[in-house]
Structure formats: structure tokens, C-alpha cells
Design a protein around this motif. Structure first.
Motif, PDB file in Angstrom:
ATOM      1  N   UNK A 233       0.991  -1.545   0.261  1.00 54.48           N
ATOM      2  CA  UNK A 233       0.030   0.520  -0.178  1.00 54.48           C
ATOM      3  C   UNK A 233       0.590   0.969   0.288  1.00 54.48           C
ATOM      4  N   UNK A 234       0.304   2.206  -0.314  1.00 48.31           N
ATOM      5  CA  UNK A 234       0.937   3.703  -0.269  1.00 48.31           C
ATOM      6  C   UNK A 234       0.388   4.390   0.286  1.00 48.31           C
ATOM      7  N   UNK A 235      -0.803   3.783   1.134  1.00 52.03           N
ATOM      8  CA  UNK A 235      -1.716   4.752   2.309  1.00 52.03           C
ATOM      9  C   UNK A 235      -1.698   3.940   3.820  1.00 52.03           C
ATOM     10  N   UNK A 236      -0.260   3.492   3.839  1.00 51.30           N
ATOM     11  CA  UNK A 236      -0.524   2.833   5.130  1.00 51.30           C
ATOM     12  C   UNK A 236      -0.908   2.964   6.715  1.00 51.30           C
ATOM     13  N   UNK A 237      -2.095   4.719   6.516  1.00 51.93           N
ATOM     14  CA  UNK A 237      -2.290   5.102   7.662  1.00 51.93           C
ATOM     15  C   UNK A 237      -3.754   4.809   7.512  1.00 51.93           C
ATOM     16  N   UNK A 238      -4.112   4.846   6.393  1.00 54.95           N
ATOM     17  CA  UNK A 238      -6.037   4.602   5.813  1.00 54.95           C
ATOM     18  C   UNK A 238      -5.926   2.864   6.638  1.00 54.95           C
ATOM     19  N   UNK A 239      -5.031   1.652   6.364  1.00 55.61           N
ATOM     20  CA  UNK A 239      -5.049   1.368   6.453  1.00 55.61           C
ATOM     21  C   UNK A 239      -4.882   1.104   8.653  1.00 55.61           C
ATOM     22  N   UNK A 240      -4.104   1.909   9.010  1.00 55.12           N
ATOM     23  CA  UNK A 240      -4.248   1.894  10.156  1.00 55.12           C
ATOM     24  C   UNK A 240      -4.999   2.576  10.853  1.00 55.12           C
ATOM     25  N   UNK A 241      -5.820   3.137  10.660  1.00 58.16           N
ATOM     26  CA  UNK A 241      -7.166   4.355  11.062  1.00 58.16           C
ATOM     27  C   UNK A 241      -8.411   3.495  10.923  1.00 58.16           C
ATOM     28  N   UNK A 242      -7.957   2.128   9.681  1.00 61.90           N
ATOM     29  CA  UNK A 242      -9.012   1.484   9.418  1.00 61.90           C
ATOM     30  C   UNK A 242      -9.672   0.279  10.313  1.00 61.90           C
ATOM     31  N   UNK A 243      -8.584   0.256  11.243  1.00 60.05           N
ATOM     32  CA  UNK A 243      -8.204  -0.698  11.998  1.00 60.05           C
ATOM     33  C   UNK A 243      -8.332  -1.552  13.516  1.00 60.05           C
ATOM     34  N   UNK A 244      -7.996  -1.916  14.297  1.00 55.21           N
ATOM     35  CA  UNK A 244      -8.816  -2.478  15.894  1.00 55.21           C
ATOM     36  C   UNK A 244      -7.582  -2.858  16.331  1.00 55.21           C
ATOM     37  N   UNK A 245      -6.251  -3.444  16.078  1.00 54.59           N
ATOM     38  CA  UNK A 245      -5.485  -4.243  16.306  1.00 54.59           C
ATOM     39  C   UNK A 245      -4.153  -3.639  15.941  1.00 54.59           C
ATOM     40  N   UNK A 246      -3.134  -3.938  15.811  1.00 56.95           N
ATOM     41  CA  UNK A 246      -2.432  -4.060  15.392  1.00 56.95           C
ATOM     42  C   UNK A 246      -0.797  -5.034  15.200  1.00 56.95           C
ATOM     43  N   UNK A 247      -0.761  -5.960  14.695  1.00 59.68           N
ATOM     44  CA  UNK A 247      -0.070  -7.501  15.100  1.00 59.68           C
ATOM     45  C   UNK A 247       1.529  -7.531  14.402  1.00 59.68           C
ATOM     46  N   UNK A 248       2.366  -7.439  14.900  1.00 60.48           N
ATOM     47  CA  UNK A 248       3.217  -8.180  14.376  1.00 60.48           C
ATOM     48  C   UNK A 248       4.928  -8.796  15.005  1.00 60.48           C
ATOM     49  N   UNK A 249       4.573 -10.348  15.236  1.00 58.21           N
ATOM     50  CA  UNK A 249       5.543 -10.844  15.194  1.00 58.21           C
ATOM     51  C   UNK A 249       6.874 -11.275  14.940  1.00 58.21           C
ATOM     52  N   UNK A 250       7.323 -10.264  14.506  1.00 53.96           N
ATOM     53  CA  UNK A 250       8.743 -10.103  14.097  1.00 53.96           C
ATOM     54  C   UNK A 250       9.820 -10.546  14.581  1.00 53.96           C
ATOM     55  N   UNK A 251      10.723 -11.895  14.068  1.00 52.90           N
ATOM     56  CA  UNK A 251      11.591 -12.080  15.544  1.00 52.90           C
ATOM     57  C   UNK A 251      12.773 -11.256  14.944  1.00 52.90           C
ATOM     58  N   UNK A 252      13.116  -9.718  14.565  1.00 50.43           N
ATOM     59  CA  UNK A 252      13.655  -9.011  14.518  1.00 50.43           C
ATOM     60  C   UNK A 252      13.525  -7.879  13.869  1.00 50.43           C
TER      61      UNK A 252
END
Length: 344
Positions: A233-252
Motif C-alpha cells: 500500500x502507498x497509504x499505510x495510515x488509511x489501513x491503520x485508521x481502519x483497524x482495531x488491533x495492530x499485530x506483528x510478531x517479528x523475529x527481528x
């Protein structure tokens, strides 16, 4: 004069955190009065072919003497011979998002080669700019860089308002390239245990590793339409504002811009204690779970999904934590000050 050449591999428009940082720094420096020329190196970085290395050598040779040159670490770390050749006539500045040898999925030989290559290249830089305090410590302790030439310029955040958090069902957002390091496989395994609860999940990010991305889609096939692989996406903030929870279980993570962007948007955050997350996740704004721990990730998500009141309280705490984060103008001023100290 405030003039520099900013060098990076490939397409500056790529929707990744590293390229996003580069784009924003270039824009902010220009707003501050800098003249910034961009130079794209064509090739399969961080593993360019001999022909692509030769093309890079020609590109650097064409840069005028006494130019200030910032080189993104994705290229700089694997071009030590070019760094040695031009260290005297150019003001080389290495930009390190995270050491390339710390990427997941590399074999022992690749790790050793990348480590030595980056060490040699960084030794030729007049200044090294890193995006996180932990990376500063790494380049000093692991790569032998003089601490006096290192500047930390952490990514900034924008203020686009806060997510409403009214998804019905709640929307779980994960934002990051589909590569092994991001831990999407762990997330999918946790989601398989949460089918008794209402939710939808959006995986937003480019398929940087096509084979890994294909494996993830196959792994999630049993979840049907509850999981969407939305691509970049070129509009990450649109995705963030439309979400309820952010989850990213990065290893590093070298830093993890997606985490701070999520907090700035007032989203509860679930992740692992990597990158910047241990420093910014405070006062009940989210949950950290051990790397690779499906059980702990399931519990953290279940707690938020099954308790709307707790989810709302966590969102308010996230918004407070996000308000304490730096903005991009602050980042650019630190970046610019580091450049001025070493300008030829």
C-alpha cells in the motif's frame, strides 16, 4: 552548501519501512533547504551481480569530487570496494537501518560474507547514521565503528488522528513485507486457534520473498475469507485508521516503523520484544510476547478480541504513548546536523 547525493538500490517508491524512511528524510531535508539529488542503483541488492557492481562503480565515479553522499545500507554494506575507492574524494555517509547479516533465513556463509562486507564499508564512512539506539550499539560493538561518528536519527511519526476501533468484526492489521523475519507464519498459526471469536485479518505488505509469501497463503487457506492478503500500500495510515488491533510478531527489527505508526494512530499493539518496541510500548498500550511463541500470541490476541472494554482502554493508552514519539521534522534536523559535521 547544503547539497548531497542520496544513493539507494532500486525503486525509491517501494512500500517498505526502509524506503519509506529514505523518502521522508529526502523530503524533509529539501524542506530545510538542502539540495538533494537521488541516485538509484539497479540490481538485486543485497546480492548484486558482477555486472551490477560494475554499474554501481561507474555511477559513483561520476559523482563530482568533494560531494557529500549518503548511501542506504542495503547497497553500502555490499559495496566495500567502491567505498574504499571513493572514501578520500567523497564525503561518504552510511545509513544503517539494520545490519544485513541480521536478516532471517540466511545461511552461515551468507551471514559471514555480509558481516565482513558491511564492516569494511562502514570503516570508509565519515559518518554513520542509524535509525535506532540499539543499532548504534551494534555498529560500534560488532562492526568496529567509532562511536564518535555515529548519529541516531529515529524515524518520525505523523499525526493523522486515531483509529475509531469500531470494526464489526474487529480488524487485525499486520503491516510489513512478507518475509520470514516478520513472523507472519506465527501469526497465522495463532489465528487458527482463534476461530471461535469474530475477527478479520489484513496482511498488508509486498511479497518481497515470493516463495515465503506463497507458503503463507497456503498456510492461511483454511481460514478462508477471514484473512486477506492485500498486497503493498502507498497509504499505510488509511489501513491503520481502519483497524482495531495492530499485530506483528517479528523475529527481528532494526527499528520497526510500523509499531510507532500504529501507536501514533491509537492502535493496541501486539508484538515481540525486538527493535524499538520495548522502548515505546508503555503504560498498557499493548502486549509483547516471546519471539515465535504461538501460545503467547494467541493469548494476547484473545484477551483483546474477547474484551471490547479492555481493547478500548489499550487503544487510549496507545494514543498517549504515540503522542510522545518524535515527528519527522525532529528526525530530519538530527540527520541534517550529522551531515553538516562531515560535509567536505
Amino acid at each position: 552548501m547544503r547539497r548531497l547525493t542520496f544513493v539507494f538500490p532500486g525503486d525509491l517508491a517501494r512500500p517498505t519501512g526502509g524506503y519509506g524512511y529514505d523518502r521522508r528524510i529526502i523530503a524533509e531535508l529539501r524542506d530545510m533547504g538542502w539540495t538533494v539529488e537521488t541516485l538509484s542503483l539497479i540490481g538485486a541488492y543485497p546480492f548484486p551481480t558482477d555486472r551490477e557492481r560494475a554499474a554501481a562503480a561507474e555511477a559513483f565515479a561520476a559523482i563530482p569530487d568533494r560531494s557529500l553522499v549518503v548511501v542506504d545500507g542495503l547497497a553500502f554494506a555490499v559495496l566495500p570496494e567502491i567505498a574504499r575507492t571513493h572514501a578520500r574524494r567523497l564525503g561518504l555517509v552510511g545509513l544503517v537501518h539494520h545490519p544485513l547479516s541480521h536478516e532471517s533465513g540466511l545461511n552461515t556463509a551468507a551471514i559471514r560474507t555480509l558481516h565482513e562486507s558491511e564492516r569494511e564499508a562502514l570503516a570508509c564512512a565519515r559518518a554513520v547514521i542509524v535509525t535506532a539506539p540499539k543499532t548504534s550499539k551494534l555498529v560500534v560493538e560488532e562492526f568496529g565503528v567509532d562511536a564518535g561518528v555515529v548519529t541516531v536519527a529515529e524515524p518520525g511519526t505523523d499525526r493523522f488522528g486515531h483509529a475509531l476501533g469500531r470494526g464489526d468484526p474487529p480488524v487485525l492489521l499486520t503491516l510489513g513485507s512478507l518475509i520470514e523475519r516478520k513472523g507472519h507464519d506465527v501469526l497465522i498459526d495463532a489465528l487458527k486457534r482463534l476461530t471461535d471469536l469474530p475477527w478479520r485479518a489484513r496482511f498488508v505488505g509486498e511479497a518481497s520473498d515470493p516463495e515465503w509469501a506463497a507458503m503463507l497463503r497456503e498456510r492461511a487457506a483454511g481460514l478462508g475469507e477471514r484473512v486477506t492478503f492485500a498486497g503493498p500500500t502507498d497509504n499505510a495510515h488509511h489501513e491503520l485508521l481502519g483497524a482495531d488491533i495492530f499485530v506483528l510478531p517479528s523475529r527481528y527489527e532494526g527499528y520497526g516503523m510500523a509499531f510507532t505508526e500504529a501507536l501514533a494512530c491509537g492502535l493496541p499493539v501486539v508484538g515481540c520484544p525486538v527493535g524499538v518496541l520495548p522502548d515505546v510500548l508503555r503504560d498498557g498500550s499493548g502486549t509483547m510476547v516471546p519471539v515465535g511463541d504461538v501460545d503467547a500470541l494467541e493469548r494476547a490476541l484473545r484477551d483483546l478480541l474477547s474484551d471490547p472494554k479492555r481493547r478500548a482502554e489499550t487503544a487510549r493508552a496507545a494514543a498517549r504513548a504515540g503522542s510522545l514519539l518524535p515527528v519527522w521534522a525532529e528526525t530530519a534536523h538530527r540527520f541534517g546536523a550529522a551531515l553538516e559535521r562531515v560535509a567536505p
